[in-house]
Scaffold this motif. Structure first.
Motif, mmCIF file in Angstrom:
data_model
loop_
_atom_site.group_PDB
_atom_site.id
_atom_site.type_symbol
_atom_site.label_atom_id
_atom_site.label_comp_id
_atom_site.label_asym_id
_atom_site.label_seq_id
_atom_site.Cartn_x
_atom_site.Cartn_y
_atom_site.Cartn_z
ATOM 1 N N TYR A 59 -13.896 -5.084 -60.526
ATOM 2 C CA TYR A 59 -13.916 -3.898 -61.378
ATOM 3 C C TYR A 59 -14.060 -2.630 -60.531
ATOM 4 C CZ TYR A 59 -15.223 -0.785 -65.248
ATOM 5 O OH TYR A 59 -15.270 0.249 -66.155
ATOM 6 N N ALA A 60 -14.977 -2.671 -59.573
ATOM 7 C CA ALA A 60 -15.223 -1.493 -58.738
ATOM 8 C C ALA A 60 -13.995 -1.137 -57.895
ATOM 9 C CB ALA A 60 -16.432 -1.739 -57.842
ATOM 10 N N ARG A 61 -13.317 -2.145 -57.367
ATOM 11 C CA ARG A 61 -12.140 -1.868 -56.540
ATOM 12 C C ARG A 61 -11.006 -1.295 -57.386
ATOM 13 N NH1 ARG A 61 -10.644 -6.212 -52.009
ATOM 14 N NH2 ARG A 61 -9.554 -4.351 -51.258
ATOM 15 N N LEU A 62 -10.847 -1.808 -58.591
ATOM 16 C CA LEU A 62 -9.820 -1.269 -59.479
ATOM 17 C C LEU A 62 -10.177 0.160 -59.915
ATOM 18 C CD1 LEU A 62 -9.060 -4.414 -61.666
ATOM 19 C CD2 LEU A 62 -7.505 -3.309 -60.033
ATOM 20 N N ALA A 91 0.232 0.599 -62.638
ATOM 21 C CA ALA A 91 0.657 0.697 -61.234
ATOM 22 C C ALA A 91 1.060 -0.690 -60.731
ATOM 23 C CB ALA A 91 -0.479 1.257 -60.379
ATOM 24 N N ASP A 92 1.810 -0.698 -59.642
ATOM 25 C CA ASP A 92 2.148 -1.969 -58.998
ATOM 26 C C ASP A 92 0.869 -2.616 -58.474
ATOM 27 O OD1 ASP A 92 4.848 -1.630 -59.487
ATOM 28 O OD2 ASP A 92 5.234 -0.684 -57.542
ATOM 29 N N VAL A 93 0.861 -3.923 -58.452
ATOM 30 C CA VAL A 93 -0.339 -4.637 -58.036
ATOM 31 C C VAL A 93 -0.603 -4.415 -56.537
ATOM 32 C CG1 VAL A 93 0.879 -6.795 -57.528
ATOM 33 C CG2 VAL A 93 -1.530 -6.855 -58.189
ATOM 34 N N PRO A 94 -1.848 -4.107 -56.158
ATOM 35 C CA PRO A 94 -2.169 -3.974 -54.728
ATOM 36 C C PRO A 94 -2.091 -5.322 -54.018
ATOM 37 C CG PRO A 94 -3.869 -2.978 -56.140
ATOM 38 C CD PRO A 94 -2.992 -3.799 -57.027
ATOM 39 N N ALA A 95 -1.933 -5.278 -52.713
ATOM 40 C CA ALA A 95 -1.805 -6.510 -51.931
ATOM 41 C C ALA A 95 -3.062 -7.356 -51.985
ATOM 42 C CB ALA A 95 -1.461 -6.155 -50.485
ATOM 43 N N TRP A 96 -4.233 -6.738 -52.241
ATOM 44 C CA TRP A 96 -5.481 -7.496 -52.229
ATOM 45 C C TRP A 96 -5.760 -8.227 -53.535
ATOM 46 C CZ3 TRP A 96 -8.424 -5.333 -56.013
ATOM 47 C CH2 TRP A 96 -8.265 -3.962 -56.284
ATOM 48 N N ILE A 97 -4.919 -8.031 -54.540
ATOM 49 C CA ILE A 97 -5.050 -8.808 -55.775
ATOM 50 C C ILE A 97 -4.456 -10.185 -55.534
ATOM 51 C CG2 ILE A 97 -4.226 -9.046 -58.147
ATOM 52 C CD1 ILE A 97 -6.348 -7.012 -58.084
ATOM 53 N N ARG A 98 -5.247 -11.229 -55.723
ATOM 54 C CA ARG A 98 -4.830 -12.571 -55.359
ATOM 55 C C ARG A 98 -4.483 -13.464 -56.554
ATOM 56 N NH1 ARG A 98 -3.255 -11.879 -50.295
ATOM 57 N NH2 ARG A 98 -4.899 -11.022 -48.946
#
Length: 217
Positions: A59-62, A91-98
């Motif tokens: 949540y915090a990173r988003l 937005a497009d998904v960040p690379a750190w979303i797994r």
């Protein structure tokens, strides 16, 4: 998040019984799990998973992403004595979303104004549906539909029927009681009752009165 509750694996078991090809599955924050996302994509479905403060790190990173720089899609509705404004930014998904298959993330801000009092809820979303399948207005509609089910059924069962504190926990009894609660809610909705708690009080005042919805359903 620890799977201390049976709800998470139980949901996966239920999903495994369904034909989910080309379906879109929206799920509460408790089900925002990597294994659940994998199960859904493997079954041919797209998912929309909510992220709330129960998953603090995610949540915090988003929340920290530059949402202020992203244009939003806003809708406002009036009804039942309240005004609801919803703004979604995608937005497009960040690379750190797994999460398996994730393609987009979103911030959904819901502002409810009732009798001059305003409440604001911010939810983040992770979805495998791409921008062509789920532009902002479509994604917002999916979540709004999910919230309607939550508010009109699950919230009523949790709060009005106090289901979470039920002592009926063995055998088939919990399933039977859940079915009976759903049946009662449905019958009252069919007969035009929006406030289920008030409807229950209304019918409780006259013993024969609850029979009428059963006879005319």
């Amino acid at each position: 998040m620890s799977e201390k509750s049976n709800e998470i694996p139980a949901a996966r078991d239920l999903l495994a019984l369904l034909n989910l090809t080309d379906a879109v599955v929206t799920m509460d924050a408790v089900h925002t799990q990597h294994d659940t996302a994998t199960a859904l994509t493997s079954a041919g479905a797209d998912y929309v998973l909510s992220v709330k403060t129960n998953q603090k790190t995610l949540y915090a990173r988003l929340k920290a992403l530059p949402w202020a720089n992203i244009p939003g899609h806003t809708t406002t509705e009036h009804g039942h004595g309240r005004r609801a404004t919803r703004t979604i930014k995608v937005a497009d998904v960040p690379a750190w979303i797994r999460f398996t298959g994730a393609t987009q993330i979103a911030q959904l801000r819901r502002t409810i104004t009732r009798k001059g009092k305003r409440t604001v809820e911010v939810v983040y979303l992770v979805t495998s549906a791409d921008a062509r399948t789920a532009p902002p207005e479509v994604l917002a509609t999916w979540i709004q539909g999910h919230w309607k089910v939550e508010n009109r059924l699950h919230w009523v069962r949790d709060v009005t029927f106090d289901e979470d504190r039920s002592q009926v926990r063995t055998g088939n009894a919990p399933r039977v009681m859940a079915s009976l609660r759903n049946t009662a809610i449905t019958l009252l909705r069919i007969h035009g009752h929006e406030n289920i708690a008030a409807a229950l009080r209304h019918h409780a005042r006259d013993a024969p009165r609850p029979i009428n919805p059963l006879l005319t359903a």
